[in-house]
Write a protein that holds these residues in place. Sequence first.
Motif, PDB file in Angstrom:
ATOM      1  N   SER A   1      -1.190   9.785   4.645  1.00 11.11           N
ATOM      2  CA  SER A   1      -0.497   9.013   5.672  1.00 11.11           C
ATOM      3  C   SER A   1       0.459   7.997   5.041  1.00 11.11           C
ATOM      4  O   SER A   1       1.601   7.840   5.479  1.00 11.11           O
ATOM      5  CB  SER A   1      -1.544   8.322   6.552  1.00 11.11           C
ATOM      6  N   ARG A   2      -0.007   7.296   3.994  1.00 12.80           N
ATOM      7  CA  ARG A   2       0.838   6.286   3.335  1.00 12.80           C
ATOM      8  C   ARG A   2       2.067   6.932   2.710  1.00 12.80           C
ATOM      9  O   ARG A   2       3.181   6.415   2.817  1.00 12.80           O
ATOM     10  CB  ARG A   2       0.035   5.545   2.261  1.00 12.80           C
TER      11      ARG A   2
ATOM     12  N   ALA B   1       1.331   3.923  -3.251  1.00 14.90           N
ATOM     13  CA  ALA B   1       1.034   5.345  -3.013  1.00 14.90           C
ATOM     14  C   ALA B   1       2.223   6.226  -3.389  1.00 14.90           C
ATOM     15  O   ALA B   1       2.063   7.227  -4.108  1.00 14.90           O
ATOM     16  CB  ALA B   1       0.640   5.569  -1.555  1.00 14.90           C
TER      17      ALA B   1
ATOM     18  N   THR C   1      -5.860   8.796   4.128  1.00 15.07           N
ATOM     19  CA  THR C   1      -5.097   7.542   4.116  1.00 15.07           C
ATOM     20  C   THR C   1      -3.931   7.659   3.133  1.00 15.07           C
ATOM     21  O   THR C   1      -2.811   7.229   3.417  1.00 15.07           O
ATOM     22  CB  THR C   1      -6.005   6.361   3.714  1.00 15.07           C
TER      23      THR C   1
ATOM     24  N   ARG D   1       4.478   7.995   5.457  1.00 11.99           N
ATOM     25  CA  ARG D   1       5.189   6.840   6.021  1.00 11.99           C
ATOM     26  C   ARG D   1       6.223   6.290   5.040  1.00 11.99           C
ATOM     27  O   ARG D   1       7.322   5.888   5.431  1.00 11.99           O
ATOM     28  CB  ARG D   1       4.195   5.761   6.460  1.00 11.99           C
ATOM     29  N   ALA D   2       5.874   6.284   3.750  1.00 14.35           N
ATOM     30  CA  ALA D   2       6.817   5.798   2.727  1.00 14.35           C
ATOM     31  C   ALA D   2       8.046   6.709   2.674  1.00 14.35           C
ATOM     32  O   ALA D   2       9.185   6.235   2.652  1.00 14.35           O
ATOM     33  CB  ALA D   2       6.132   5.735   1.364  1.00 14.35           C
TER      34      ALA D   2
ATOM     35  N   ASP E   1       0.832  -1.218   0.000  1.00 15.61           N
ATOM     36  CA  ASP E   1       0.000   0.000   0.000  1.00 15.61           C
ATOM     37  C   ASP E   1       0.865   1.266   0.000  1.00 15.61           C
ATOM     38  O   ASP E   1       0.573   2.234  -0.700  1.00 15.61           O
ATOM     39  CB  ASP E   1      -1.014   0.004   1.154  1.00 15.61           C
ATOM     40  N   LEU E   2       1.974   1.250   0.769  1.00 13.08           N
ATOM     41  CA  LEU E   2       2.872   2.412   0.792  1.00 13.08           C
ATOM     42  C   LEU E   2       3.621   2.536  -0.529  1.00 13.08           C
ATOM     43  O   LEU E   2       3.807   3.631  -1.052  1.00 13.08           O
ATOM     44  CB  LEU E   2       3.892   2.291   1.937  1.00 13.08           C
TER      45      LEU E   2
END
Length: 191
Positions: A173-174, A146, A170, A177-178, A142-143
């Motif tokens: 956020s992804r 994205a 979302t 975080r990536a 998912d990251l």
Amino acid sequence: MGNKISDEELVRRVQSGDKAAFDALVRKYQHKIVNLVSRYVREPSMSLDVTQEAFIKAYRGLANFRGESAFYTWLYRIAINTAKNYLVSNSRRTPDYEIDVQDAEQLAGESALKEYATPERELLTEEIQNTVAGAIADLPEDLRVAITLRELEGMSYEEIAQTMGCPIGTVRSRIFRAREAIDRTLRPLLD
């Protein structure tokens, strides 16, 4: 380039029976879709087959396309799903993910390093590219998707949310975080 017809107009033409308008859409997006599919399906001949299948699905589905998202976002989603279905039907895992050198260069911001191209710097640049590629490969899917859609495909947060079928929050956020994970991996090289 000024006389280019918009995707919306081409879609309308296809929906009213103009096959040549679909050919124009294929020509416009085939390279982007091949690049996308080849990130999932590694064998070049198979990735071309999967790309062709995605365009066929898009052509068949165009009658129901209502323009709630951009045509490219919709096509992108079809291509990702077609690639994933191919992997599942051939019982392969979804991708470990590889990134090509140009993409890694873009992410690593290597153009600044190129200004003083010494052998040491070139080695560092290559190491940064490989590190970025590895960091992206290690991200959860998912990251990884994205950050790829944002940084390599240049999609907006809204387009990514539509493509991935999740809220914009979302997506933010992804991507955050990536980027953090990539920064963590790069920090030792840059210090």
